[in-house]
Write a protein that holds these residues in place. Sequence first.
Motif, PDB file in Angstrom:
ATOM      1  N   UNK A  72       0.826  -1.211   0.000  1.00 29.92           N
ATOM      2  CA  UNK A  72       0.000   0.000   0.000  1.00 29.92           C
ATOM      3  C   UNK A  72       0.860   1.260   0.000  1.00 29.92           C
ATOM      4  N   UNK A  73       1.916   1.276   0.793  1.00 31.44           N
ATOM      5  CA  UNK A  73       2.826   2.429   0.829  1.00 31.44           C
ATOM      6  C   UNK A  73       3.493   2.610  -0.529  1.00 31.44           C
ATOM      7  N   UNK A  74       3.912   1.509  -1.141  1.00 27.95           N
ATOM      8  CA  UNK A  74       4.528   1.567  -2.464  1.00 27.95           C
ATOM      9  C   UNK A  74       3.556   2.135  -3.492  1.00 27.95           C
ATOM     10  N   UNK A  75       2.303   1.746  -3.414  1.00 31.46           N
ATOM     11  CA  UNK A  75       1.301   2.253  -4.348  1.00 31.46           C
ATOM     12  C   UNK A  75       1.060   3.745  -4.173  1.00 31.46           C
ATOM     13  N   UNK A  76       1.068   4.207  -2.939  1.00 30.22           N
ATOM     14  CA  UNK A  76       0.930   5.653  -2.696  1.00 30.22           C
ATOM     15  C   UNK A  76       2.058   6.385  -3.396  1.00 30.22           C
ATOM     16  N   UNK A  77       3.273   5.909  -3.210  1.00 27.60           N
ATOM     17  CA  UNK A  77       4.443   6.553  -3.810  1.00 27.60           C
ATOM     18  C   UNK A  77       4.370   6.472  -5.332  1.00 27.60           C
ATOM     19  N   UNK A  78       4.040   5.312  -5.848  1.00 28.65           N
ATOM     20  CA  UNK A  78       3.985   5.097  -7.294  1.00 28.65           C
ATOM     21  C   UNK A  78       2.943   5.982  -7.971  1.00 28.65           C
ATOM     22  N   UNK A  79       1.716   5.977  -7.462  1.00 25.64           N
ATOM     23  CA  UNK A  79       0.626   6.694  -8.127  1.00 25.64           C
ATOM     24  C   UNK A  79       0.558   8.171  -7.778  1.00 25.64           C
ATOM     25  N   UNK A  80       1.423   8.628  -6.887  1.00 23.39           N
ATOM     26  CA  UNK A  80       1.463  10.069  -6.590  1.00 23.39           C
ATOM     27  C   UNK A  80       2.535  10.768  -7.412  1.00 23.39           C
ATOM     28  N   UNK A  81       3.294   9.989  -8.198  1.00 22.31           N
ATOM     29  CA  UNK A  81       4.400  10.523  -8.998  1.00 22.31           C
ATOM     30  C   UNK A  81       5.494  11.135  -8.135  1.00 22.31           C
ATOM     31  N   UNK A  82       5.630  10.650  -6.907  1.00 24.16           N
ATOM     32  CA  UNK A  82       6.724  11.100  -6.050  1.00 24.16           C
ATOM     33  C   UNK A  82       8.022  10.591  -6.673  1.00 24.16           C
ATOM     34  N   UNK A  83       9.006  11.460  -6.872  1.00 26.06           N
ATOM     35  CA  UNK A  83      10.247  11.032  -7.545  1.00 26.06           C
ATOM     36  C   UNK A  83      10.952   9.901  -6.789  1.00 26.06           C
ATOM     37  N   UNK A  84      11.203   8.809  -7.471  1.00 28.87           N
ATOM     38  CA  UNK A  84      11.823   7.651  -6.835  1.00 28.87           C
ATOM     39  C   UNK A  84      13.211   7.968  -6.283  1.00 28.87           C
ATOM     40  N   UNK A  85      13.924   8.923  -6.875  1.00 30.03           N
ATOM     41  CA  UNK A  85      15.252   9.270  -6.371  1.00 30.03           C
ATOM     42  C   UNK A  85      15.174   9.967  -5.013  1.00 30.03           C
ATOM     43  N   UNK A  86      13.993  10.446  -4.649  1.00 30.91           N
ATOM     44  CA  UNK A  86      13.818  11.117  -3.358  1.00 30.91           C
ATOM     45  C   UNK A  86      13.274  10.184  -2.278  1.00 30.91           C
ATOM     46  N   UNK A  87      12.952   8.958  -2.640  1.00 37.57           N
ATOM     47  CA  UNK A  87      12.426   8.004  -1.667  1.00 37.57           C
ATOM     48  C   UNK A  87      13.576   7.549  -0.767  1.00 37.57           C
ATOM     49  N   UNK A  88      13.408   7.761   0.518  1.00 35.84           N
ATOM     50  CA  UNK A  88      14.409   7.358   1.500  1.00 35.84           C
ATOM     51  C   UNK A  88      13.790   6.333   2.438  1.00 35.84           C
ATOM     52  N   UNK A  89      14.605   5.835   3.343  1.00 37.89           N
ATOM     53  CA  UNK A  89      14.059   4.915   4.339  1.00 37.89           C
ATOM     54  C   UNK A  89      13.022   5.620   5.209  1.00 37.89           C
ATOM     55  N   UNK A  90      13.187   6.921   5.426  1.00 36.07           N
ATOM     56  CA  UNK A  90      12.215   7.686   6.220  1.00 36.07           C
ATOM     57  C   UNK A  90      10.883   7.840   5.470  1.00 36.07           C
ATOM     58  N   UNK A  91      10.952   7.908   4.155  1.00 37.63           N
ATOM     59  CA  UNK A  91       9.723   7.956   3.348  1.00 37.63           C
ATOM     60  C   UNK A  91       8.962   6.650   3.528  1.00 37.63           C
ATOM     61  N   UNK A  92       9.662   5.548   3.409  1.00 37.77           N
ATOM     62  CA  UNK A  92       9.006   4.249   3.523  1.00 37.77           C
ATOM     63  C   UNK A  92       8.522   3.955   4.935  1.00 37.77           C
ATOM     64  N   UNK A  93       9.322   4.306   5.931  1.00 39.01           N
ATOM     65  CA  UNK A  93       8.968   3.984   7.310  1.00 39.01           C
ATOM     66  C   UNK A  93       7.924   4.919   7.910  1.00 39.01           C
ATOM     67  N   UNK A  94       8.019   6.202   7.610  1.00 39.27           N
ATOM     68  CA  UNK A  94       7.179   7.182   8.300  1.00 39.27           C
ATOM     69  C   UNK A  94       6.343   8.063   7.381  1.00 39.27           C
ATOM     70  N   UNK A  95       6.465   7.887   6.053  1.00 38.65           N
ATOM     71  CA  UNK A  95       5.705   8.719   5.132  1.00 38.65           C
ATOM     72  C   UNK A  95       6.268  10.130   5.005  1.00 38.65           C
ATOM     73  N   UNK A  96       7.563  10.289   5.307  1.00 38.31           N
ATOM     74  CA  UNK A  96       8.200  11.601   5.234  1.00 38.31           C
ATOM     75  C   UNK A  96       8.060  12.171   3.820  1.00 38.31           C
ATOM     76  N   UNK A  97       7.659  13.429   3.731  1.00 40.57           N
ATOM     77  CA  UNK A  97       7.415  14.145   2.474  1.00 40.57           C
ATOM     78  C   UNK A  97       6.169  13.658   1.738  1.00 40.57           C
ATOM     79  N   UNK A  98       5.431  12.757   2.324  1.00 39.17           N
ATOM     80  CA  UNK A  98       4.164  12.287   1.777  1.00 39.17           C
ATOM     81  C   UNK A  98       3.026  12.803   2.660  1.00 39.17           C
ATOM     82  N   UNK A  99       3.209  12.662   3.958  1.00 38.78           N
ATOM     83  CA  UNK A  99       2.213  13.049   4.955  1.00 38.78           C
ATOM     84  C   UNK A  99       2.686  14.295   5.680  1.00 38.78           C
ATOM     85  N   UNK A 100       1.785  15.272   5.824  1.00 32.69           N
ATOM     86  CA  UNK A 100       2.100  16.504   6.554  1.00 32.69           C
ATOM     87  C   UNK A 100       2.203  16.215   8.042  1.00 32.69           C
ATOM     88  N   UNK A 101       3.178  16.819   8.674  1.00 27.62           N
ATOM     89  CA  UNK A 101       3.282  16.746  10.125  1.00 27.62           C
ATOM     90  C   UNK A 101       2.230  17.654  10.734  1.00 27.62           C
TER      91      UNK A 101
END
Length: 77
Positions: free
Chosen positions: A47-76
């Motif tokens: 599900x997390x991968x699909x969010x990243x894939x279908x949101x056109x979030x640049x794959x080069x910007x995906x970090x472990x923090x993006x995958x673990x905590x939704x960093x830069x995907x979800x607003x704090x």
Amino acid sequence: MKTLYERLEPNILEGLEYNKKQHEFSVDSVISNLKSHKFWQDLTISQARSVILFSDYPMVKVTNMTLLWGENIIKDD
């Protein structure tokens, strides 16, 4: 508490809406998952991968923090 969908970064929401035109079923599933969860950790890896894939979030910007905590995907809050 707001759902993940309500806390999406604006650029992520734009990407989902754009991709909904070509991948309606898949994006609807992503949106449904986001609306039914409040914490990023509750999403499956797929599900997390699909969010990243279908949101056109640049794959080069995906970090472990993006995958673990939704960093830069979800607003704090």
